[in-house]
Design an enzyme around this catalytic site. Sequence first.
Site: not given
Ligand code: AMP
Length: 543
Positions: A185, A331, A446
């Site tokens: 990540t 994850e 918030w």
């Molecule tokens: P990654 O592991 O790099 O794919 O990032 C995951 C994170 O991206 C999630 O925990 C969210 O914070 C953000 N994320 C993914 N999809 C969305 C979505 N449709 N709307 C808002 N945040 C998202």
Amino acid sequence: MHGLMMDSELLISTILRHADRNFGNQEIVSVTADNPLHRYTYQECFRRTRQLANALGKLGLMQGDRVATLAWNDYRHLEAYYAIGGSGYVCHTVNPRLFPEQVVFIINHAEDRWIFVDLLIVPLLEKIADQIPGVEGFVIMTDEKHMPETNLKNAVCYETLIGAESDAFDWPVFDERSASALCYTSGTTGDPKGVLYDHRSTILHAYAAVSPDVMNLSSIDCVLPVVPLFHVNAWGIPYAALMVGCKLVFPGPKMGDGETLYGLLEQENVSLALGVPTVWLALLQYADSAGKKLNKLQRTVIGGAAVPERMIRDFRDKHDVTVIQGWGMTEMSPLGTVSTPKFGMETLTPDEMIAVRAKAGRGIFGVEMRIVDDKGTEMPWDGVAYGSLQVRGPWICSDYFRLEGKSGSHTADGWFDTGDVAIIDEDGYMSITDRTKDVIKSGGEWISSIDIENTAMGHDAVAEAAVIGVAHPKWTERPLLIIIRAKGASLERDELLAWLEGKIAKWWIPDDVVFVDEIPHTATGKIKKIELRKQFADYELPS
Ligand code: AMP
């Protein structure tokens, strides 16, 4: 009493065998550093994959050993995925856009033994070669004609390596819980953490991905993943698409190039494309400025960051393309929720449907969700209450690689804490309001930075928006809106703030607006709030 069903291991090599038999003449088209448009069939792909598996077998690797790739989306990368994972080794996809020191950390932490590297990424590895002493050799993903001069040790040419091998290979059968792939990540704080997928989780995730309520994939689809093969296995596409026999189109190093993407979408009859919002911004801007319409594309899966309502409208109104928003994480393999409609929604007006598609979506079978407050008490699904989002299921990590028992990422009752804050409505549709770390706390309440950003992006003169909390003497924090103006547009602070009135809660209206030329993004396309907060740490809001 056990049932009387066969015990057949769910291995990714079973996808290859099925696809070879049933869809052998399906096409895979790629842009690569050494070929502007490479084209071949599944059958040729699998023949070469078996040759590569034979070559890997001679490198002295043991089951479970990590073999890394640093490569763009193309056919050789796909072959490497299957040859490495199918042979029982672990395909570790490394994101070449990370800082070099992160790449070094990741390669050393994973103890990668060999690295497959794209021609264009060789210079990055040459710079860090002396810091990754455990790597035994490098396979440069090109042919002899394009082999670069390099000082990488044991550098071999991909085509020469596989060219010497037989195309007969019996895929080994082993425990389906064996690791198949590894992806770190790109967290904004601390060291990157490794997520280790297994064969079983990958196959179950692929079954879910192809289903009608998720991506609705079949052999009549042509799929273009703009999401990189190094970002959570391109959201599972290499497995899901081959499972059902889709034509695949890979943009290679041209992922951020609106013109190339447009050309591929049109010429190759792409029906489904997948990517993060920033790449679609580039494509939509290109189409707008060139006066072009997307004639072939039917739907696009967008995720990785919140999808602005404006983007969903633009795709629908200008190009007749349906946006399917998805939410997930590295994850989670990554699929968690998808914003496809459900029964009873047939009667919604087009605008009401846009509001559904603007949510992150409802949980797909295989992913359980809950939102909890600070004390861990579960919050209702009423569209109002928000809380920390937790998930569990068979394709969600049980811990991080080589941090087992130490990461503190899971609750005592076995749920994974996503680090996202969310609301879930009565229909089960979830919306992300913030990352826990990005939440703005104003007077004890918030404020959702994502909601303000999405609303601001609806203004014609706004190209991109970011919202962060800035210290305030009375309210603790107040929102600051950071804007990139659309090309040639003029927009001033008061005009934008007045326009926001009535569209978001009155007390959410940002205290100030700053106009910038650039908003920093992470290597996977998310706004780098941590950097913005540093940049505006001393910002004084108007009193
Ligand atoms: P990654 O592991 O790099 O794919 O990032 C995951 C994170 O991206 C999630 O925990 C969210 O914070 C953000 N994320 C993914 N999809 C969305 C979505 N449709 N709307 C808002 N945040 C998202």
